[in-house]
Design an enzyme around this catalytic site. Structure first.
Site, short mmCIF file in Angstrom:
data_model
loop_
_atom_site.label_atom_id
_atom_site.label_comp_id
_atom_site.label_asym_id
_atom_site.label_seq_id
_atom_site.Cartn_x
_atom_site.Cartn_y
_atom_site.Cartn_z
N HIS A 268 33.46 10.97 39.63
CA HIS A 268 32.84 9.97 40.51
C HIS A 268 33.21 8.59 39.96
O HIS A 268 34.38 8.26 39.86
CB HIS A 268 31.33 10.26 40.55
CG HIS A 268 30.54 9.50 41.58
ND1 HIS A 268 31.11 8.80 42.60
CD2 HIS A 268 29.19 9.35 41.73
CE1 HIS A 268 30.16 8.25 43.35
NE2 HIS A 268 28.98 8.57 42.83
N HIS A 307 39.81 12.27 47.69
CA HIS A 307 38.46 11.82 48.06
C HIS A 307 37.84 12.87 48.95
O HIS A 307 38.54 13.46 49.78
CB HIS A 307 38.51 10.47 48.78
CG HIS A 307 37.20 9.77 48.77
ND1 HIS A 307 36.22 10.03 49.70
CD2 HIS A 307 36.69 8.85 47.91
CE1 HIS A 307 35.17 9.29 49.42
NE2 HIS A 307 35.42 8.57 48.33
N ASP A 363 39.25 3.92 42.87
CA ASP A 363 39.32 3.82 41.42
C ASP A 363 40.74 3.74 40.88
O ASP A 363 40.95 3.46 39.71
CB ASP A 363 38.61 5.02 40.78
CG ASP A 363 37.11 4.89 40.89
OD1 ASP A 363 36.64 3.75 40.83
OD2 ASP A 363 36.43 5.91 41.04
N1 ACO Z 1 44.78 15.63 41.48
C1 ACO Z 1 45.36 16.85 41.76
N2 ACO Z 1 44.89 17.71 42.68
C2 ACO Z 1 43.79 17.35 43.34
C3 ACO Z 1 43.14 16.12 43.13
C4 ACO Z 1 43.67 15.25 42.14
N3 ACO Z 1 43.10 14.08 41.90
N4 ACO Z 1 42.06 16.04 43.92
C5 ACO Z 1 42.04 17.18 44.63
N5 ACO Z 1 43.09 17.97 44.29
C6 ACO Z 1 43.45 19.26 44.88
C7 ACO Z 1 42.47 20.34 44.44
O1 ACO Z 1 42.89 20.97 43.25
C8 ACO Z 1 42.52 21.27 45.64
O2 ACO Z 1 43.72 21.99 45.58
P1 ACO Z 1 43.75 23.55 46.05
O3 ACO Z 1 43.45 23.52 47.51
O4 ACO Z 1 45.14 24.01 45.73
O5 ACO Z 1 42.69 24.25 45.24
C9 ACO Z 1 42.66 20.31 46.82
O6 ACO Z 1 43.30 19.14 46.28
C10 ACO Z 1 41.34 19.92 47.47
O7 ACO Z 1 40.53 19.29 46.46
P2 ACO Z 1 38.97 19.49 46.30
O8 ACO Z 1 38.64 19.56 44.85
O9 ACO Z 1 38.50 20.63 47.17
O10 ACO Z 1 38.41 18.15 46.93
P3 ACO Z 1 36.96 17.60 46.77
O11 ACO Z 1 36.65 16.90 48.03
O12 ACO Z 1 36.01 18.64 46.34
O13 ACO Z 1 37.08 16.58 45.55
C11 ACO Z 1 37.43 14.60 44.30
C12 ACO Z 1 37.18 15.20 45.70
C13 ACO Z 1 36.32 15.06 43.33
C14 ACO Z 1 37.38 13.08 44.42
C15 ACO Z 1 38.81 15.09 43.79
O14 ACO Z 1 39.81 14.64 44.69
C16 ACO Z 1 39.10 14.59 42.39
O15 ACO Z 1 38.68 15.24 41.41
N6 ACO Z 1 39.82 13.41 42.22
C17 ACO Z 1 40.08 12.85 40.91
C18 ACO Z 1 38.86 12.11 40.39
C19 ACO Z 1 38.64 10.80 41.13
O16 ACO Z 1 39.55 10.00 41.32
N7 ACO Z 1 37.37 10.59 41.49
C20 ACO Z 1 36.96 9.34 42.16
C21 ACO Z 1 36.59 9.61 43.58
S1 ACO Z 1 36.15 8.10 44.37
C22 ACO Z 1 34.61 7.81 43.82
O17 ACO Z 1 33.83 8.68 43.49
C23 ACO Z 1 34.19 6.46 43.72
#
Ligand code: ACO
Length: 436
Positions: A268, A307, A363
């Site tokens: 987050h 996201h 971010d």
């Molecule tokens: N890098 C690589 N792969 C990713 C990323 C990433 N940053 N984010 C998602 N994926 C992949 C997942 O592994 C998944 O792949 P799969 O289908 O092969 O299993 C697919 O994309 C879907 O991702 P989910 O985890 O289901 O997406 P979710 O909506 O649950 O998560 C989140 C969103 C937590 C923001 C995620 O994208 C993440 O961890 N990003 C990195 C951390 C980040 O930047 N957080 C800030 C968010 S903005 C904020 O909170 C202010």
């Protein structure tokens, strides 16, 4: 049959149910009437991580994740970022309207009147180790303010509620600056209410022995814009936490502390600090393709990408990129931004990211700008928390005034053992040992 309804057929019983549609949704509670036996609890929806569940009705922030739209109270984020100050936007989020000049001046004066911290709070901060993480200090210090303002527990009194909303918005920069200065053993700098909200924050962070700290006006304005972009984002993890804690009628200080704890997580608000660590780990542009391969193998995440809601682009990231150019005009070139741009370019042309609709989020660039401005990475999430307090409080107040809201209490699908009976310790086998 009501045309604004859906019909569900339960093939277990052959019964049909007309479920009313409200605002293009159905109420989860309407499913409870679906039962096989009269004594059944009734049908629920199972939605781990709230992927498709609305927990409230809200008039504060609108997001269309597919189109990359973000609006506060109906106003596009781009217009607010360009034309407003952060405190103006805070007034909008909390009260629903952009204030006329007279109201804005009164609001700003009111906030400035509350920027000081009770002296005992300084002593509280003294207790932290020199290397304590600023988010830990912030969370604890905000919670501790609950003891300074015991009347804050009267959450249904609109006058008291308003007073503590102002206090929290006013004191957040002061607490954050004190957390920073504590790390370095620097004397705390008292607020200077001649300055704007962000210029005063910079003053409390960085003033040394000069009689009057003068913030660079471009950097102060960019910080103000970044604060606008971070002020609210509807039902994200920390806002949901704020509403959840607040629904038990906890006071706003401990509720904000809980929301800030959620924000501190690396998935987050902690992501901006992680982006900087990631860029440091990659080291140089030539190492980016190898890092992308590691991401695709699932070994690491590309921090600052992806996201839950935005599946096209994050409109805040676009404004932040613009702000980055303004900052670098003042601070000079920074090779991290070059690395970030290259990382973005490679990622956005790669099928792994295209198929999963992974784009830079707020971010990805914010940490790079903050570092160029002189903030240390461990304070980045604190910089997120300062403006987000406004969103948390606006959502908390909306929750308290919503007659449909009650204490938040989700259901579960129980998957554990059926009833069984106590076994004396000498008769238990290793297989019965609980795995924690
Ligand atoms: N890098 C690589 N792969 C990713 C990323 C990433 N940053 N984010 C998602 N994926 C992949 C997942 O592994 C998944 O792949 P799969 O289908 O092969 O299993 C697919 O994309 C879907 O991702 P989910 O985890 O289901 O997406 P979710 O909506 O649950 O998560 C989140 C969103 C937590 C923001 C995620 O994208 C993440 O961890 N990003 C990195 C951390 C980040 O930047 N957080 C800030 C968010 S903005 C904020 O909170 C202010």
């Amino acid at each position: 049959m009501d045309s604004n309804s859906i019909t569900i057929t339960d093939h277990r019983t052959g019964k049909q149910y007309d479920i009313p549609v409200e605002d293009d949704n159905i109420r989860a509670k309407a499913l409870k009437q679906i039962k096989v036996h009269p004594e059944d609890f009734g049908m629920m929806t199972y939605d781990p991580a709230f992927l498709n569940t609305a927990s409230c009705r809200s008039a504060i922030t609108f997001i269309d994740g597919d189109k990359g739209i973000l609006r506060y109270r109906g106003y596009p984020i781009e217009e607010l970022a360009e034309k407003c100050t952060f405190l103006e936007v805070a007034h909008l989020l909390l009260n629903g309207e952009l204030p006329p000049q007279e109201d804005l001046s009164a609001w700003v004066t009111r906030v400035k009147r509350h920027t000081m911290l009770h002296e005992t709070t300084k002593k509280f901060l003294e207790g932290f180790r020199y290397n304590a993480h600023p988010m830990g200090m912030l969370i604890s210090t905000v919670a501790a303010l609950s003891t300074v303002y015991p009347d804050a527990k009267h959450v249904h009194d609109p006058v008291i509620r308003s007073r503590h909303i102002v206090r929290l918005i006013a004191k957040m920069p002061t607490i954050c600056a004190y957390c920073y200065r504590h790390q370095f053993g620097l004397p705390y700098v008292y607020p200077d209410n001649d300055l704007s909200y962000t210029a005063n924050f910079m003053n409390m962070m960085w003033k040394m022995v000069e009689p009057k700290y003068v913030a660079d006006p471009t950097l102060a304005r960019v910080l103000d814009i970044l604060f606008i972009l971070h002020a609210d984002h509807e039902q994200n993890c920390s806002t949901n936490t704020m509403r959840c804690i607040g629904s038990a009628l906890a006071d706003p200080y401990v509720s904000v502390a809980g929301a800030a704890a959620a924000l501190s997580g690396p998935l987050h608000g902690g992501a901006n600090e992680e982006v900087l660590k990631m860029l440091d780990e990659i080291g140089e542009k030539t190492a980016i393709p190898a890092y992308i391969e590691r991401v695709k193998k699932g070994e690491v995440k590309l921090m600052g990408f992806g996201h839950r809601v935005y599946k096209n682009y994050d409109p805040r990231a676009r404004i932040i990129k613009w702000a980055a150019d303004r900052v670098f005009e003042v601070t000079g070139h920074n090779n991290r931004i070059e690395m970030a741009l290259e990382l973005e370019r490679i990622a956005l042309s790669d099928d792994y990211f295209i198929e999963r609709k992974l784009y830079p989020n707020v971010d990805f660039y914010s940490g790079i700008i903050y570092q160029a401005m002189g903030f240390r990475p461990d304070i980045f999430t604190v910089l997120f928390a300062i403006p987000r307090v406004v969103g948390w409080l606006a959502q908390w107040q909306e929750m308290l005034l919503d007659p449909e809201q009650k204490i938040a209490r989700p259901r579960q699908v129980y998957t554990g053992e059926g009833e069984r009976h106590f076994v004396p310790i000498e008769e238990r086998s290793p297989a019965q040992t609980v795995k924690a």
